[in-house]
Design a protein around this motif. Structure first.
Motif, PDB file in Angstrom:
ATOM      1  N   LEU A  52      54.633  20.072  41.831  1.00  0.00           N
ATOM      2  CA  LEU A  52      53.649  20.923  42.492  1.00  0.00           C
ATOM      3  C   LEU A  52      52.275  20.255  42.445  1.00  0.00           C
ATOM      4  CD1 LEU A  52      54.719  24.291  40.796  1.00  0.00           C
ATOM      5  CD2 LEU A  52      55.321  23.539  43.106  1.00  0.00           C
ATOM      6  N   ILE A  53      51.407  20.657  43.342  1.00  0.00           N
ATOM      7  CA  ILE A  53      50.039  20.144  43.362  1.00  0.00           C
ATOM      8  C   ILE A  53      49.095  21.312  43.111  1.00  0.00           C
ATOM      9  CG2 ILE A  53      48.256  19.036  44.748  1.00  0.00           C
ATOM     10  CD1 ILE A  53      50.522  17.637  46.271  1.00  0.00           C
ATOM     11  N   PHE A  54      48.174  21.134  42.158  1.00  0.00           N
ATOM     12  CA  PHE A  54      47.284  22.211  41.756  1.00  0.00           C
ATOM     13  C   PHE A  54      45.862  21.940  42.238  1.00  0.00           C
ATOM     14  CE2 PHE A  54      50.803  22.092  38.757  1.00  0.00           C
ATOM     15  CZ  PHE A  54      51.200  23.418  38.759  1.00  0.00           C
ATOM     16  N   ASP A  55      45.315  22.893  42.983  1.00  0.00           N
ATOM     17  CA  ASP A  55      43.953  22.796  43.503  1.00  0.00           C
ATOM     18  C   ASP A  55      43.070  23.819  42.786  1.00  0.00           C
ATOM     19  OD1 ASP A  55      44.784  20.898  45.456  1.00  0.00           O
ATOM     20  OD2 ASP A  55      45.500  22.545  46.727  1.00  0.00           O
ATOM     21  N   TRP A  56      41.859  23.418  42.445  1.00  0.00           N
ATOM     22  CA  TRP A  56      40.971  24.274  41.677  1.00  0.00           C
ATOM     23  C   TRP A  56      40.185  25.217  42.567  1.00  0.00           C
ATOM     24  CZ3 TRP A  56      41.130  24.575  36.466  1.00  0.00           C
ATOM     25  CH2 TRP A  56      41.892  23.585  35.820  1.00  0.00           C
ATOM     26  N   VAL A  57      40.045  26.455  42.106  1.00  0.00           N
ATOM     27  CA  VAL A  57      39.247  27.464  42.797  1.00  0.00           C
ATOM     28  C   VAL A  57      38.125  27.883  41.857  1.00  0.00           C
ATOM     29  CG1 VAL A  57      39.241  29.760  43.844  1.00  0.00           C
ATOM     30  CG2 VAL A  57      41.259  28.298  44.061  1.00  0.00           C
ATOM     31  N   GLY A  58      36.889  27.769  42.291  1.00  0.00           N
ATOM     32  CA  GLY A  58      35.748  28.127  41.447  1.00  0.00           C
ATOM     33  C   GLY A  58      35.690  29.613  41.164  1.00  0.00           C
ATOM     34  N   SER A  59      35.101  29.964  40.029  1.00  0.00           N
ATOM     35  CA  SER A  59      34.918  31.368  39.666  1.00  0.00           C
ATOM     36  C   SER A  59      33.584  31.528  38.949  1.00  0.00           C
ATOM     37  CB  SER A  59      36.060  31.842  38.767  1.00  0.00           C
ATOM     38  OG  SER A  59      36.098  31.076  37.582  1.00  0.00           O
ATOM     39  N   ASN A  60      32.984  32.706  39.090  1.00  0.00           N
ATOM     40  CA  ASN A  60      31.675  32.926  38.458  1.00  0.00           C
ATOM     41  C   ASN A  60      31.687  34.028  37.411  1.00  0.00           C
ATOM     42  OD1 ASN A  60      31.597  35.350  39.991  1.00  0.00           O
ATOM     43  ND2 ASN A  60      30.734  34.231  41.731  1.00  0.00           N
ATOM     44  N   SER A  61      32.847  34.657  37.185  1.00  0.00           N
ATOM     45  CA  SER A  61      32.945  35.700  36.165  1.00  0.00           C
ATOM     46  C   SER A  61      34.415  35.959  35.856  1.00  0.00           C
ATOM     47  CB  SER A  61      32.283  36.999  36.643  1.00  0.00           C
ATOM     48  OG  SER A  61      33.044  37.594  37.686  1.00  0.00           O
ATOM     49  N   TYR A  62      34.667  36.681  34.783  1.00  0.00           N
ATOM     50  CA  TYR A  62      36.031  37.055  34.440  1.00  0.00           C
ATOM     51  C   TYR A  62      36.620  37.935  35.541  1.00  0.00           C
ATOM     52  CZ  TYR A  62      35.444  35.439  29.567  1.00  0.00           C
ATOM     53  OH  TYR A  62      35.254  34.692  28.432  1.00  0.00           O
ATOM     54  N   ASP A  63      35.819  38.889  36.038  1.00  0.00           N
ATOM     55  CA  ASP A  63      36.298  39.777  37.104  1.00  0.00           C
ATOM     56  C   ASP A  63      36.658  38.990  38.360  1.00  0.00           C
ATOM     57  OD1 ASP A  63      36.769  42.485  36.710  1.00  0.00           O
ATOM     58  OD2 ASP A  63      34.645  42.966  36.589  1.00  0.00           O
ATOM     59  N   ASP A  64      35.894  37.945  38.637  1.00  0.00           N
ATOM     60  CA  ASP A  64      36.157  37.125  39.813  1.00  0.00           C
ATOM     61  C   ASP A  64      37.544  36.483  39.717  1.00  0.00           C
ATOM     62  OD1 ASP A  64      35.649  35.824  42.237  1.00  0.00           O
ATOM     63  OD2 ASP A  64      34.745  34.088  41.248  1.00  0.00           O
ATOM     64  N   VAL A  65      37.905  36.001  38.529  1.00  0.00           N
ATOM     65  CA  VAL A  65      39.226  35.404  38.328  1.00  0.00           C
ATOM     66  C   VAL A  65      40.318  36.457  38.498  1.00  0.00           C
ATOM     67  CG1 VAL A  65      40.738  34.216  36.698  1.00  0.00           C
ATOM     68  CG2 VAL A  65      38.316  33.621  36.811  1.00  0.00           C
ATOM     69  N   ILE A  66      40.096  37.641  37.907  1.00  0.00           N
ATOM     70  CA  ILE A  66      41.065  38.736  38.043  1.00  0.00           C
ATOM     71  C   ILE A  66      41.281  39.067  39.517  1.00  0.00           C
ATOM     72  CG2 ILE A  66      41.487  41.174  37.572  1.00  0.00           C
ATOM     73  CD1 ILE A  66      39.761  40.793  35.019  1.00  0.00           C
ATOM     74  N   ASP A  67      40.184  39.196  40.272  1.00  0.00           N
ATOM     75  CA  ASP A  67      40.281  39.535  41.695  1.00  0.00           C
ATOM     76  C   ASP A  67      41.044  38.476  42.470  1.00  0.00           C
ATOM     77  OD1 ASP A  67      38.864  41.867  41.283  1.00  0.00           O
ATOM     78  OD2 ASP A  67      36.932  41.028  41.898  1.00  0.00           O
ATOM     79  N   LYS A  68      40.768  37.204  42.153  1.00  0.00           N
ATOM     80  CA  LYS A  68      41.416  36.116  42.893  1.00  0.00           C
ATOM     81  C   LYS A  68      42.925  36.101  42.653  1.00  0.00           C
ATOM     82  CE  LYS A  68      37.719  32.713  43.660  1.00  0.00           C
ATOM     83  NZ  LYS A  68      36.561  33.578  43.593  1.00  0.00           N
ATOM     84  N   ILE A  69      43.349  36.328  41.431  1.00  0.00           N
ATOM     85  CA  ILE A  69      44.785  36.260  41.133  1.00  0.00           C
ATOM     86  C   ILE A  69      45.513  37.508  41.627  1.00  0.00           C
ATOM     87  CG2 ILE A  69      46.497  36.115  39.278  1.00  0.00           C
ATOM     88  CD1 ILE A  69      44.516  34.359  37.754  1.00  0.00           C
ATOM     89  N   THR A  70      44.930  38.693  41.444  1.00  0.00           N
ATOM     90  CA  THR A  70      45.617  39.913  41.892  1.00  0.00           C
ATOM     91  C   THR A  70      45.630  40.031  43.416  1.00  0.00           C
ATOM     92  OG1 THR A  70      43.556  41.181  41.566  1.00  0.00           O
ATOM     93  CG2 THR A  70      45.159  41.203  39.766  1.00  0.00           C
ATOM     94  N   SER A  71      44.677  39.371  44.102  1.00  0.00           N
ATOM     95  CA  SER A  71      44.651  39.420  45.565  1.00  0.00           C
ATOM     96  C   SER A  71      45.480  38.307  46.199  1.00  0.00           C
ATOM     97  CB  SER A  71      43.207  39.312  46.072  1.00  0.00           C
ATOM     98  OG  SER A  71      42.689  38.011  45.842  1.00  0.00           O
ATOM     99  N   GLY A  72      45.887  37.313  45.398  1.00  0.00           N
ATOM    100  CA  GLY A  72      46.647  36.191  45.932  1.00  0.00           C
ATOM    101  C   GLY A  72      45.784  35.037  46.387  1.00  0.00           C
ATOM    102  N   GLU A  73      44.463  35.146  46.204  1.00  0.00           N
ATOM    103  CA  GLU A  73      43.576  34.034  46.566  1.00  0.00           C
ATOM    104  C   GLU A  73      43.794  32.846  45.636  1.00  0.00           C
ATOM    105  OE1 GLU A  73      38.779  33.176  47.139  1.00  0.00           O
ATOM    106  OE2 GLU A  73      39.518  35.235  46.944  1.00  0.00           O
ATOM    107  N   ALA A  74      44.220  33.128  44.406  1.00  0.00           N
ATOM    108  CA  ALA A  74      44.642  32.087  43.461  1.00  0.00           C
ATOM    109  C   ALA A  74      46.068  32.402  43.035  1.00  0.00           C
ATOM    110  CB  ALA A  74      43.714  32.032  42.257  1.00  0.00           C
ATOM    111  N   ASP A  75      46.817  31.350  42.687  1.00  0.00           N
ATOM    112  CA  ASP A  75      48.227  31.529  42.332  1.00  0.00           C
ATOM    113  C   ASP A  75      48.451  31.665  40.839  1.00  0.00           C
ATOM    114  OD1 ASP A  75      49.487  31.117  45.066  1.00  0.00           O
ATOM    115  OD2 ASP A  75      48.322  29.271  44.858  1.00  0.00           O
ATOM    116  N   ILE A  76      47.727  30.883  40.051  1.00  0.00           N
ATOM    117  CA  ILE A  76      47.835  30.970  38.598  1.00  0.00           C
ATOM    118  C   ILE A  76      46.442  30.871  37.994  1.00  0.00           C
ATOM    119  CG2 ILE A  76      50.134  29.916  38.601  1.00  0.00           C
ATOM    120  CD1 ILE A  76      48.812  27.384  37.403  1.00  0.00           C
ATOM    121  N   GLY A  77      46.328  31.237  36.720  1.00  0.00           N
ATOM    122  CA  GLY A  77      45.024  31.132  36.082  1.00  0.00           C
ATOM    123  C   GLY A  77      45.103  31.379  34.592  1.00  0.00           C
TER     124      GLY A  77
END
Length: 288
Positions: free
Chosen positions: A59-84
């Protein structure tokens, strides 16, 4: 001869890359991590580990920036990020909001599965007890941090203090920032992880610990709820295999620069003590 060469070129152009012996790029997955460093700092610190994961999984992993803990939660639960990678409080929040899959828990040095939250002050502050923080300046890390907010705020509440009792409250994002703010005298008290001491170059003999939490399981790596089973399995097996005894001796730089030094299997109930503190704090979860 010229016609033969042209024919061969046209035929080879029609073949898929695998038939020509070329490497076929694997599926791309996006990674989001709580901002305990800058986005670039996280990408660089985890670079060796993810290179090893790419080699093991295809697999190839691409980084997604985040500015807060909530931002990471939102990205993963919305599918904008795959793992975290998230903290325990952020994990419990993500489960309540939309559900995630727990890949594994993390280990620190000496393969320790736990860490502790602390509330600290300077030894020359004149503060010896939590109640004496009333009217003082105080620093937290992030409102979704387990050791930088949830557990210390619960203990402050038990001591009869609320945020309104401080002269000022600061959210400094990173655990090292909270510890440095106390050390440099910018605030009178601060909440942080005990591991923050490993990330700053200060004279710890000048710091007084006013309170230390019970052991808390270190934060987990998680995946979005609908990540395909095969990709989830590949990532989980690769992370656990990289953490086998002897693996880090073979690749001593694999976890260099990281507080994380390995992985172990985990389950949702490992974080029930976090849920209990949330209930004691009477905090609403999910999308509320």
């Amino acid at each position: 001869m010229a016609l033969l060469l042209v024919g061969l070129l046209l035929f080879s152009a029609s073949l898929p890359p695998a038939a020509l012996g070329a490497a076929v790029p694997g599926p791309h997955l996006k990674v989001a991590i709580i901002p305990h460093r800058s986005n670039l700092g996280n990408e660089q610190a985890y670079g060796r580990l993810f290179k090893a994961l790419e080699e093991k999984t295809g697999l190839i992993f691409d980084w997604v920036g985040s500015n807060s803990y909530d931002d990471v939660i939102d990205k993963i639960t919305s599918g904008e990020a795959d793992i975290g990678y998230v903290g325990p409080f952020a994990y419990v929040t993500a489960q309540a909001r939309g559900g995630v899959r727990l890949i594994c828990r993390t280990l620190s040095k000496n393969r320790q599965p736990f860490y502790h939250s602390v509330i600290v002050t300077r030894k020359d502050s004149g503060i010896h007890h939590l109640k004496e923080l009333k009217g003082q300046r105080f620093a937290f890390t992030d409102p979704k941090s387990t050791s930088g907010y949830l557990f210390p705020m619960a203990q402050l509440k038990k001591s009869g203090l609320s945020q309104a009792d401080f002269s000022s409250v600061h959210y400094l994002k990173r655990h090292a920032n909270s510890l440095l703010a106390v050390y440099q005298g910018h605030v009178d008290g601060g909440a942080t992880s005990l591991t923050a001491a490993d990330k700053v170059d200060i004279d710890l003999s000048e710091i007084r610990t006013l309170w230390q939490s019970e052991p808390i399981y270190r934060g987990p790596w998680i995946a979005r709820r609908d990540l395909p089973d095969e990709q989830f399995r590949l990532i989980q097996e690769a992370m656990l295999s990289l953490s086998q005894p002897g693996q880090t001796e073979q690749s001593p730089d694999l976890f260099a620069g990281l507080t994380t030094k390995g992985f172990v299997p985990g389950q949702d109930s490992d974080y029930d003590n976090v849920r209990e503190v949330i209930r004691l704090m009477d905090m609403k979860m999910g999308g509320e």
